[in-house]
Design an enzyme around this catalytic site. Sequence first.
Site, PDB file in Angstrom:
ATOM      1  N   SER A 138     -35.182  74.257  -8.688  1.00 25.89           N
ATOM      2  CA  SER A 138     -36.211  74.411  -7.934  1.00 25.89           C
ATOM      3  C   SER A 138     -37.503  74.458  -8.245  1.00 25.89           C
ATOM      4  O   SER A 138     -37.412  73.571  -9.532  1.00 25.89           O
ATOM      5  CB  SER A 138     -36.339  75.446  -6.791  1.00 25.89           C
ATOM      6  N   HIS A 293     -30.479  75.353  -0.132  1.00 28.37           N
ATOM      7  CA  HIS A 293     -31.465  74.995  -1.200  1.00 28.37           C
ATOM      8  C   HIS A 293     -30.923  75.752  -2.433  1.00 28.37           C
ATOM      9  O   HIS A 293     -30.828  75.800  -3.823  1.00 28.37           O
ATOM     10  CB  HIS A 293     -32.361  75.386  -0.833  1.00 28.37           C
TER      11      HIS A 293
END
Length: 315
Positions: A138, A293
Amino acid sequence: MQALPKCARSLYAPFTHPKHTNRIRFSPVSQPQPWTRSFHASASYRALPLAFDLYDNSGEATGAPILILHGLFGSKRNNRSISKALARDLSRPIYALDLRNHGDSPHEKEHNYVALAQDTEAFLKEHNLKDATLIGHSMGAKTVMTMALRDPSCCANIIAVDNAPVDAALLSDFPRYVEGMRRVESANPQSQKEANKILEPFAPDLAVRQYLLTNFARPGPGEPYKWRIPIHTLANSLGNLGDFPFRNPEEARFNKPALFVRGTKSHYVADETIPIIGRFFPRFQMVDVDSGHWVISENPEAFRQAVVEFLQDSE
């Protein structure tokens, strides 16, 4: 391994990418253009010393180093298990870092990908780490991409986890998390249980709340609970974290191996970003992992296998 048909290999034209393809390997399609830095990407910030944990399989891991960088609101502790596993499987030392404004690393008002990259570049130099693999999730993924494009000689290859080299606003979840953390800060709760209750409307998922609350601790015995991270600084930096400092693939390209790992239930690496990934990183491969995610924590075994296969193929 699935090969694309010849007509679909031009990375300068749009094409569709099947979301559940296991692994696709791409090759360069043209000679790289001369590399220059844009003004934004070459901005200069004061590099901060980064806290880290070293995993070297009890001294038996002696290969080229691997750095692993966490995401927003994370820390080196999030990567403890995967670091131990990779050090064992690859016989390579793993440096799990705390990025600025996270974990045990210093706080600073500047928080953007160039500053994060410069801190990590300074870490490589300070510890004399050569031919490193850079892994980032990320926020950490955009940091390692920035490093690779700023100075391709800084590493041997990169692994970017669930992010792409594009400008894209963070999902609305993150501003809600920040608001919840601010409410906790204002309420001055005396326990993690109280903090969890305050945070729940802003982060309904228990796993997410537990992740955020790893940053909520007592500075010392008997002291009140506080956030270990500067909430105000990170809140003001959410726009920067949706940004990417490179705009033009004609001006910056990383011609070494790159692995992009994305979660099949995540929206951070949409099919539409595949051509731009290929223009910045012409030797990239992509692996889809059954997860959201939080790829590394949600499906650590699939992630471990993808990393080991990629790095063994790259040797």
